[in-house]
Design a protein around this motif. Structure first.
Motif, PDB file in Angstrom:
ATOM      1  N   ASP A 147       0.858  -1.182   0.000  1.00  0.00           N
ATOM      2  CA  ASP A 147       0.000   0.000   0.000  1.00  0.00           C
ATOM      3  C   ASP A 147       0.896   1.235   0.000  1.00  0.00           C
ATOM      4  N   SER A 156      -1.101   7.741  -0.745  1.00  0.00           N
ATOM      5  CA  SER A 156      -1.377   8.716  -1.804  1.00  0.00           C
ATOM      6  C   SER A 156      -0.119   9.221  -2.479  1.00  0.00           C
ATOM      7  N   ASP A 157       1.030   9.174  -1.776  1.00  0.00           N
ATOM      8  CA  ASP A 157       2.242   9.745  -2.368  1.00  0.00           C
ATOM      9  C   ASP A 157       3.473   8.872  -2.203  1.00  0.00           C
ATOM     10  N   SER A 211       3.170   2.944  -7.239  1.00  0.00           N
ATOM     11  CA  SER A 211       2.785   4.246  -6.705  1.00  0.00           C
ATOM     12  C   SER A 211       1.304   4.404  -6.974  1.00  0.00           C
ATOM     13  N   ALA A 212       0.728   5.505  -6.583  1.00  0.00           N
ATOM     14  CA  ALA A 212      -0.702   5.696  -6.810  1.00  0.00           C
ATOM     15  C   ALA A 212      -0.994   5.719  -8.307  1.00  0.00           C
ATOM     16  N   GLY A 213      -1.566   4.625  -8.820  1.00  0.00           N
ATOM     17  CA  GLY A 213      -1.999   4.579 -10.203  1.00  0.00           C
ATOM     18  C   GLY A 213      -1.041   3.947 -11.187  1.00  0.00           C
ATOM     19  N   ARG A 214       0.124   3.481 -10.738  1.00  0.00           N
ATOM     20  CA  ARG A 214       1.081   2.941 -11.706  1.00  0.00           C
ATOM     21  C   ARG A 214       1.917   1.842 -11.053  1.00  0.00           C
ATOM     22  N   GLU A 255      -0.767   1.172 -16.035  1.00  0.00           N
ATOM     23  CA  GLU A 255      -1.659   1.939 -15.172  1.00  0.00           C
ATOM     24  C   GLU A 255      -2.577   0.973 -14.416  1.00  0.00           C
ATOM     25  N   THR A 274      -6.256   3.162  -8.413  1.00  0.00           N
ATOM     26  CA  THR A 274      -5.499   3.824  -7.345  1.00  0.00           C
ATOM     27  C   THR A 274      -6.036   3.562  -5.947  1.00  0.00           C
ATOM     28  N   THR A 306      -3.877  -6.646  -9.004  1.00  0.00           N
ATOM     29  CA  THR A 306      -4.644  -5.592  -8.355  1.00  0.00           C
ATOM     30  C   THR A 306      -5.743  -6.200  -7.483  1.00  0.00           C
TER      31      THR A 306
END
Length: 508
Positions: A379, A382-383, A403-406, A423, A426, A459
């Motif tokens: 996890d 967000s950053d 990372s968030a989204g990738r 991708e 997120t 995912t």
């Protein structure tokens, strides 16, 4: 014994994975074993056994700052070739902190620790130090004459040397005395001195730690010699054979539970059609030994005998401290890993370092099997940015990170890099995977390498993404040329990255 097998019950490898340069000790009915760790911390694992077969790690000799000068030690430096010995209720480990503090003596009354800060053997520059006492209690340190501690460029190898030492202060009581140059093969190293019957036996490695590695023996009537070479040197080597265990050498002699003898040593398991690539690096092996009627030492070939079944290791990070299996690179995991910040997870704090850097936020677990699968739930928040990787050193590593989204997979080999990205949603953590699989295909080329490494992600909705398959040969002892082995790890580059459900399965 013949090459058809060794004593029933000896598993080989004895301790699988990056556990090189073993030294073994028998105290009563208990056995203790230590290994080199080079730039990894905690350093010098301590194993315990009651039968020489089943081993449990009970601690580390090096468990806190200051014991080794590891913060900026170069790759290949750090804890080289410890020897463990015992006398009058005290355990001793003598080791060279290569490119660091120098030759050190650590002591403990409990081999599980804590161990002392380390006493410097001042002015002695060598590696592979051994410790023995004569009948009057005088301590002899016998070592290989390669200078990796004075700061001067390594010069000509000095052969096997010896000093007497005050173990309480590290003061050297006698100048270095040359004992033996070996039987004529290159790089005499890894000396161990034993008293047996009427003689003192000097057992060394020679031939280099590569394919020519072997074990030779000499004897004399005094611990300082002179020494007479044995008639059958080297008494053990896999050179120019097709045995699945190669590079056998750097051995320590020990009495077995039934009153016999064995040698515990390092070796490698090179794979591929030409036995060219050793993914796990140098591991710990064992073979039978015996004394001949005329008082010389003999040893059996070291033969493969893997432990049956599939091995599993899981960690959901529920406890208050990390298990002894986990290691960091030139830094202790406690400096970047927290178990309290998010219960049931280990949270790694990224500081901008990557696996290219000498001190990444990397929590490592040794690869122990040529075929293995590893997964972990990540996890990144967000950053955050972090993932699952396998490294040989800062120039040779493969990883898959999120990372968030990738999700991005990466292969780094001696300055050459390639990346693959996809991708992903997120909102949920992602399961990252590394699979070490056999290389298959038509013709000779696919069969020449060690394995393939598959980098993938799953995912939360179950969608699977295989990002890359890369050749495993570039993460092997022969290609990377480091003295360690593959270490699989969790890492953070940026932010606070949480990991749970780490799972490793392996088989031979």
């Amino acid at each position: 014994m013949s090459e058809s097998g060794t004593r029933a019950g000896w598993p080989n490898p004895l301790i699988a994975g990056f556990y090189p340069d073993p030294s073994v000790l028998k105290v009563g009915d208990d056995y203790y074993l230590v290994n080199s760790t080079f730039e990894y911390l905690p350093g010098i694992p301590v194993f315990h056994s009651r039968d020489l077969v089943e081993w449990t790690q009970i601690g580390h000799v090096v468990s806190r700052e200051g014991q080794l000068d590891s913060h900026a030690v170069p790759t290949l430096g750090g804890a080289w070739a410890p020897t463990i010995r015992h006398r009058d209720g005290v355990f001793y480990v003598v080791v060279t902190d290569a490119m660091g503090r120098g030759m050190l003596i650590f002591t403990a009354t409990d081999p599980a620790g804590p161990w002392s800060d380390g006493t410097l053997v001042d002015g002695v520059h060598g590696i592979d130090s051994d410790l023995a006492w004569d009948e009057d209690g005088l301590a002899y340190i016998t070592y290989s004459g390669l200078d990796v501690t004075s700061g001067n460029p390594p010069g000509e190898h000095g052969g096997i040397l010896q000093v007497t030492v005050d173990l309480s202060t590290g003061a050297v009581l006698s100048p270095p005395v040359p004992l033996w140059q070996g039987s004529g093969l290159k790089f005499p190293e890894a000396p161990h001195l034993y008293q047996h019957g009427d003689y003192w036996y000097l057992v060394i490695a020679e031939g280099g730690t590569e394919r020519g590695h072997g074990i030779s023996v000499a004897r004399g009537t005094h611990p300082a010699g002179p020494f007479e070479p044995g008639p059958g040197n080297p008494i053990l080597s896999a050179r120019s054979t097709s045995r699945p265990i190669q590079n056998t050498g750097h051995g320590d002699l020990v009495e077995t539970p039934d009153g016999g003898w064995a040698i515990v040593m390092l070796g490698m398991r090179p794979t591929g059609m030409t036995q060219a690539f050793s993914a796990m690096g140098r591991e710990t092996f064992i073979t039978d030994a015996r004394w001949t009627d005329d008082g010389w030492l003999e040893a059996d070939p070291v033969l493969l005998n893997p432990r049956a079944g599939e091995f599993e290791f899981s960690d959901s990070f529920e406890g208050s401290s990390l298990g002894l299996e986990w290691i960091g690179v030139r830094r202790y995991p406690s400096s970047f890993a927290s178990l309290s910040e998010r219960p049931g997870h280990v949270v790694l704090s990224g500081d901008g370092s990557t696996l290219d850097d000498p001190r990444p936020a990397f929590l490592g677990y040794r690869q122990q099997h040529p075929l293995a699968s590893v997964s972990v739930l990540v996890d990144p928040g967000s950053d955050g940015l972090g993932g699952l990787g396998v490294r040989y050193d800062e120039l040779h590593h493969y990883e898959v990170e999120v990372s968030a989204g990738r999700v991005t997979a990466r292969a780094a080999v001696a300055g050459i890099r390639q990346e693959w990205s996809v991708e992903v949603a997120t909102a949920s953590p992602v399961t990252l995977r590394l699979d070490f699989v056999a290389s298959v295909g038509e013709g000779f080329l696919p069969n020449l390498t060690s394995d393939q490494v598959v980098l993938s992600a799953v995912t939360a909705d179950g969608e699977q993404h295989e990002l890359a398959r890369v050749d495993g040969r570039y993460l092997s002892q022969e290609t990377a040329a480091s003295f360690t082995g593959r270490v699989i790890g969790l890492y953070a580059t940026r932010g606070e990255v949480a990991f749970t459900a780490f799972h490793y399965t392996g088989q031979d």
